[in-house]
Design a protein around this motif. Structure first.
Motif, PDB file in Angstrom:
ATOM      1  N   TRP A 101       0.816  -1.210   0.000  1.00  0.00           N
ATOM      2  CA  TRP A 101       0.000   0.000   0.000  1.00  0.00           C
ATOM      3  C   TRP A 101       0.849   1.258   0.000  1.00  0.00           C
ATOM      4  O   TRP A 101       0.332   2.362  -0.077  1.00  0.00           O
ATOM      5  N   LEU A 121      -4.112   4.250   0.236  1.00  0.00           N
ATOM      6  CA  LEU A 121      -4.791   3.196   0.975  1.00  0.00           C
ATOM      7  C   LEU A 121      -6.141   2.843   0.351  1.00  0.00           C
ATOM      8  O   LEU A 121      -6.642   3.533  -0.536  1.00  0.00           O
ATOM      9  N   GLU A 122      -6.717   1.765   0.845  1.00  0.00           N
ATOM     10  CA  GLU A 122      -7.978   1.199   0.347  1.00  0.00           C
ATOM     11  C   GLU A 122      -9.072   2.261   0.238  1.00  0.00           C
ATOM     12  O   GLU A 122      -9.315   3.012   1.181  1.00  0.00           O
ATOM     13  N   SER A 170     -11.698  -1.797   6.708  1.00  0.00           N
ATOM     14  CA  SER A 170     -10.927  -1.417   5.523  1.00  0.00           C
ATOM     15  C   SER A 170      -9.472  -1.859   5.609  1.00  0.00           C
ATOM     16  O   SER A 170      -8.769  -1.892   4.592  1.00  0.00           O
ATOM     17  N   ARG A 172      -7.186  -0.117   6.693  1.00  0.00           N
ATOM     18  CA  ARG A 172      -6.297   1.047   6.596  1.00  0.00           C
ATOM     19  C   ARG A 172      -5.489   1.250   7.880  1.00  0.00           C
ATOM     20  O   ARG A 172      -4.275   1.496   7.812  1.00  0.00           O
ATOM     21  N   LEU A 199      -4.826   8.794   1.869  1.00  0.00           N
ATOM     22  CA  LEU A 199      -5.147   7.743   2.830  1.00  0.00           C
ATOM     23  C   LEU A 199      -6.598   7.286   2.736  1.00  0.00           C
ATOM     24  O   LEU A 199      -6.991   6.331   3.405  1.00  0.00           O
ATOM     25  N   GLU A 201      -9.118   8.394   4.061  1.00  0.00           N
ATOM     26  CA  GLU A 201      -9.717   8.431   5.403  1.00  0.00           C
ATOM     27  C   GLU A 201      -9.497   9.822   5.988  1.00  0.00           C
ATOM     28  O   GLU A 201      -8.396  10.372   5.859  1.00  0.00           O
ATOM     29  N   SER A 226      -6.704   5.687  11.594  1.00  0.00           N
ATOM     30  CA  SER A 226      -5.394   5.734  10.939  1.00  0.00           C
ATOM     31  C   SER A 226      -4.592   6.954  11.375  1.00  0.00           C
ATOM     32  O   SER A 226      -3.410   6.853  11.728  1.00  0.00           O
TER      33      SER A 226
END
Length: 338
Positions: A101, A121-122, A170, A172, A199, A201, A226
């Motif tokens: 990632w 990130l996701e 997630s 993350r 990110l 997020e 995160s």
């Protein structure tokens, strides 16, 4: 608000003063492919900001393509690339690693080591959609999976516990913990550490009581996990450290306007105010001192399916005439001491 960014707009990339580090974090949006001449626009941005470390997200093809374009224009950048993230830098690269990632590069800057990480990130399990009344894009059979990214028939979900559950799913925060473990080793070996990127997020420093009734937070206050882990580990969020009030300086980076792209492609929640700060630069290391930081990109964002000029007090480092992304970037300038 606009500061003096020491020659922004100069064509001389990497020509900063000794030990000055100009870090640009930028989501290239499908390697710049969403608008015409995207590679050239990314290159223009790097040159105009005089970035010496560039942290790219959604950069499957962009990192090497932009490095080649920079070289064609007479600017040599070292390139480190993974499947989705990349780093371009004028500094020598001693070593690099793909962390899935993130991509990591150890840089030699005047004999001092700085380890840079570029992150993306996701994007699913996008939990900040819930209080705005939209699905978080959870794959089946997860919680809220039946709604994908669509409008929730029951309206907003303001329950912080539900928001945190979806966010945790997630992974993350787990990715951040992997980064922190790796960065701890780098710091122990005397390196300074810079990490940045998208990110996907929000920040615990942004969803506070001061913003509970802004940006369709619907009264919700969330210590997003995160950024909480980064904060607790001593990593300094460049933008929020210089502009601590998220109400006056929200630093919103997504969804950015892009006049060359249909609004429907720029936002996920067309009836909500989904603006957030999801693009960051973090740093840790006694040798690093933040000099200034600003947002890079259009001064307009997408709000409830319309293009709107931001009326915040945010510091814009640069506003290019053409833009290739659905995100705004972040430019942070550090001084590296002996």
């Amino acid at each position: 608000m606009t500061r003096n960014y020491d020659g922004l707009g100069s064509p001389e990339a990497g020509a900063a003063a000794a030990r000055e580090i100009r870090v640009l974090a930028f989501n290239t949006w499908h390697s710049g492919s969403k608008v015409a001449h995207g590679t050239q626009l990314i290159t223009d941005l790097i040159l105009s900001t005089r970035a010496s470390i560039v942290l790219l997200s959604e950069a499957t093809d962009a990192t090497t393509a932009v490095a080649a374009e920079l070289a064609r224009r007479g600017h040599e950048f070292n390139a480190v690339s993974s499947h989705d993230t990349g780093i371009l830098t004028v500094f020598p690269v001693e070593d690099s690693a793909d962390m899935q990632w993130m991509v990591k590069a150890r840089l030699n800057i005047d004999g001092r080591r700085v380890t840079a990480y570029s992150a993306h990130l996701e994007f699913r399990w996008y939990a900040s959609n819930l209080p705005r009344g939209y699905g978080p894009g959870v794959p089946a059979p997860g919680e809220f999976a039946e709604y994908n990214f669509e409008k929730l028939p029951g309206g907003p979900v303001p329950d912080p516990a539900a928001i945190q559950r979806v966010n945790a799913a997630s992974k993350r925060p787990e990715v951040i913990s992997v980064f922190l473990a790796d960065a701890k080793t780098e710091l122990a070996q005397g390196s300074s550490v810079i990490m940045g990127g998208d990110l996907n997020e929000p920040s615990l420093l942004d969803w506070t009581p001061a913003t509970a009734n802004m940006f369709d937070h619907n009264g919700v206050v969330v210590a997003w996990e995160s950024t909480r882990r980064l904060h607790d580990a001593g990593f300094i969020d460049a933008y929020r450290s210089m502009y601590p009030d998220p109400a006056t300086h929200p630093g919103l980076t997504w969804p950015s306007d892009n006049v060359e792209v249909d609004i429907a492609e720029l936002a996920w929640a067309p009836e909500a105010d989904e603006r957030d700060r999801v693009d960051y630069i973090f740093a840790r290391g006694d040798a690093l001192t933040l000099a200034t930081v600003g947002i890079v990109g259009p001064r307009e964002s997408i709000v409830r399916g319309t293009r709107q000029l931001e009326i915040t007090m945010d510091d814009f480092a640069a506003t290019p005439s053409r833009w290739c992304s659905d995100h705004k970037g972040v430019l942070a300038i550090y001084q590296l001491s002996d």
